[in-house]
Write a protein that holds these residues in place. Structure first.
Motif, PDB file in Angstrom:
ATOM      1  N   VAL A  80      -4.351  -6.973   0.300  1.00  0.00           N
ATOM      2  CA  VAL A  80      -2.999  -7.147  -0.219  1.00  0.00           C
ATOM      3  C   VAL A  80      -2.115  -5.957   0.141  1.00  0.00           C
ATOM      4  N   LYS A  81      -2.732  -4.808   0.374  1.00  0.00           N
ATOM      5  CA  LYS A  81      -1.970  -3.595   0.670  1.00  0.00           C
ATOM      6  C   LYS A  81      -1.267  -3.643   2.018  1.00  0.00           C
ATOM      7  N   PHE A  82      -1.654  -4.596   2.867  1.00  0.00           N
ATOM      8  CA  PHE A  82      -1.172  -4.617   4.251  1.00  0.00           C
ATOM      9  C   PHE A  82      -0.224  -5.784   4.555  1.00  0.00           C
ATOM     10  N   LYS A  83       0.254  -6.472   3.522  1.00  0.00           N
ATOM     11  CA  LYS A  83       1.184  -7.581   3.726  1.00  0.00           C
ATOM     12  C   LYS A  83       2.614  -7.052   3.809  1.00  0.00           C
ATOM     13  N   GLY A 132       2.279 -14.630   7.290  1.00  0.00           N
ATOM     14  CA  GLY A 132       1.493 -14.773   8.514  1.00  0.00           C
ATOM     15  C   GLY A 132       1.268 -13.478   9.259  1.00  0.00           C
ATOM     16  N   LYS A 133       1.706 -12.359   8.677  1.00  0.00           N
ATOM     17  CA  LYS A 133       1.542 -11.062   9.339  1.00  0.00           C
ATOM     18  C   LYS A 133       0.785 -10.096   8.438  1.00  0.00           C
ATOM     19  N   LYS A 134       0.212  -9.063   9.052  1.00  0.00           N
ATOM     20  CA  LYS A 134      -0.398  -7.987   8.283  1.00  0.00           C
ATOM     21  C   LYS A 134      -0.297  -6.698   9.085  1.00  0.00           C
ATOM     22  N   GLY A 171       0.806  -1.210   0.000  1.00  0.00           N
ATOM     23  CA  GLY A 171       0.000   0.000   0.000  1.00  0.00           C
ATOM     24  C   GLY A 171       0.843   1.265   0.000  1.00  0.00           C
ATOM     25  N   ALA A 172       2.021   1.192   0.637  1.00  0.00           N
ATOM     26  CA  ALA A 172       2.908   2.356   0.666  1.00  0.00           C
ATOM     27  C   ALA A 172       3.452   2.659  -0.727  1.00  0.00           C
ATOM     28  N   TYR A 175       7.410   6.531 -10.176  1.00  0.00           N
ATOM     29  CA  TYR A 175       6.916   5.254 -10.677  1.00  0.00           C
ATOM     30  C   TYR A 175       8.032   4.217 -10.806  1.00  0.00           C
ATOM     31  N   VAL A 176       9.126   4.449 -10.076  1.00  0.00           N
ATOM     32  CA  VAL A 176      10.191   3.458  -9.969  1.00  0.00           C
ATOM     33  C   VAL A 176       9.972   2.651  -8.695  1.00  0.00           C
ATOM     34  N   GLN A 177      10.004   3.348  -7.558  1.00  0.00           N
ATOM     35  CA  GLN A 177       9.615   2.691  -6.304  1.00  0.00           C
ATOM     36  C   GLN A 177       8.102   2.519  -6.230  1.00  0.00           C
ATOM     37  N   GLY A 178       7.393   3.543  -6.653  1.00  0.00           N
ATOM     38  CA  GLY A 178       5.940   3.507  -6.597  1.00  0.00           C
ATOM     39  C   GLY A 178       5.344   2.743  -7.767  1.00  0.00           C
ATOM     40  N   ASP A 179       4.151   2.169  -7.549  1.00  0.00           N
ATOM     41  CA  ASP A 179       3.500   1.367  -8.592  1.00  0.00           C
ATOM     42  C   ASP A 179       1.996   1.389  -8.361  1.00  0.00           C
ATOM     43  N   LEU A 180       1.278   2.012  -9.288  1.00  0.00           N
ATOM     44  CA  LEU A 180      -0.177   2.118  -9.148  1.00  0.00           C
ATOM     45  C   LEU A 180      -0.875   0.766  -9.256  1.00  0.00           C
ATOM     46  N   THR A 181      -0.259  -0.192  -9.939  1.00  0.00           N
ATOM     47  CA  THR A 181      -0.890  -1.507 -10.118  1.00  0.00           C
ATOM     48  C   THR A 181      -0.315  -2.557  -9.173  1.00  0.00           C
ATOM     49  N   GLU A 182       0.407  -2.125  -8.161  1.00  0.00           N
ATOM     50  CA  GLU A 182       0.943  -3.061  -7.175  1.00  0.00           C
ATOM     51  C   GLU A 182      -0.178  -3.916  -6.579  1.00  0.00           C
TER      52      GLU A 182
END
Length: 267
Positions: free
Chosen positions: A92-95, A219-221, A33-34, A45-52
């Protein structure tokens, strides 16, 4: 001999202060999510990814869209893309994930003109975006030392062994796997959403230059996308790493033979 899918060297790009943390024995896991938020707010858009973390791109009329709506309800994120829809589970944003650059023997074969077996010089250069996207400046001499753009070289086995040992001691389930790069802009794709979160190991082929491998703490979130999880590992020996503060060209000698392997760790 190093099998094709095994790493010759691992790399991390970033500010010196964060690379130093790794050497001291701390791996900082962040959230998908970050990276989504970073792309939205900074345009990086190197570290960041809108479709992550998306698991599908389907025509809006595809019956699977309705199936996923029924299955996930308000836990499903739908992102319009022309006549298509991207689908992403909000969870998925919190894994927690930790990412690094892995240059494998197979990459060396692909990047060099190999016509015969035996010892020969191999080389590669990092894409310029790796320097600009993961650290602000590799050339300025006025940068405060701890903010200096840094490339960290890591010997694969000592680093991976330390991470796996720590995860085993702490009894933290994890998955270690290379990213598969696919076309996310033409036509449809669908990755079955399961508890393994396989979609975290697929990214757009426009990121292929990053040669990414991820460790996901299955196993974490996190409760918030800004959270981080510090995994303590044994500090690295001086023989197992190097730090560089400028753009580099890599050259090494390889002894080429045909091998098969698949570097993946599931626990």
């Amino acid at each position: 001999m190093i099998p094709n899918d095994n790493a010759i060297m691992l790399y991390k790009f970033g500010q010196k202060r964060w690379m130093q943390k790794i050497l001291e024995g701390e791996l900082s896991f962040s959230s998908p999510g970050a990276f989504i938020q970073q792309a939205k707010t900074t345009g990086n858009y190197v570290q960041g990814d809108l479709t992550e973390g998306v698991f599908a791109r389907l025509l809006s009329s595809d019956c699977r869209v309705e199936e996923m709506k029924k299955r996930f309800g308000n836990k499903l994120e739908i992102i319009p893309d022309g006549k298509y829809l991207f689908l992403r589970r909000k969870s998925v944003k919190f894994k927690p994930i930790f990412c690094f650059f892995s240059y494998t023997a197979g990459d060396a074969l692909k990047d060099n003109d190999i016509s015969k077996a035996g010892k020969q010089a191999l080389n590669f250069e990092f894409d310029e975006r790796m320097y600009a996207g993961f650290a602000e400046d590799f050339s300025s001499k006025l940068m405060i030392d701890k903010y200096r753009g840094t490339v960290l070289f890591l010997q694969p086995k000592p680093f991976i062994d330390r991470a796996k040992h720590s995860l085993k001691i702490k009894r933290i389930p994890y998955r270690l796997k290379k990213i598969q790069y696919i076309d996310m802009t033409s036509g449809e794709f669908f990755i079955e959403p399961t508890d393994n979160y396989d979609e975290l190991y697929y990214k757009s082929n426009k990121y292929e230059y990053q040669h990414e491998v991820r460790i996901c703490l299955t196993g974490k979130k996190f409760l918030d996308i800004s959270e981080r999880y510090p995994l303590k590992i044994l500090p690295l020996s001086k023989d197992d790493y190097e730090m560089c503060f400028k753009e580099i060209y890599v050259e090494f000698e390889g002894d080429i033979i045909a091998v098969k392997d698949d570097w993946e760790e599931v626990n």
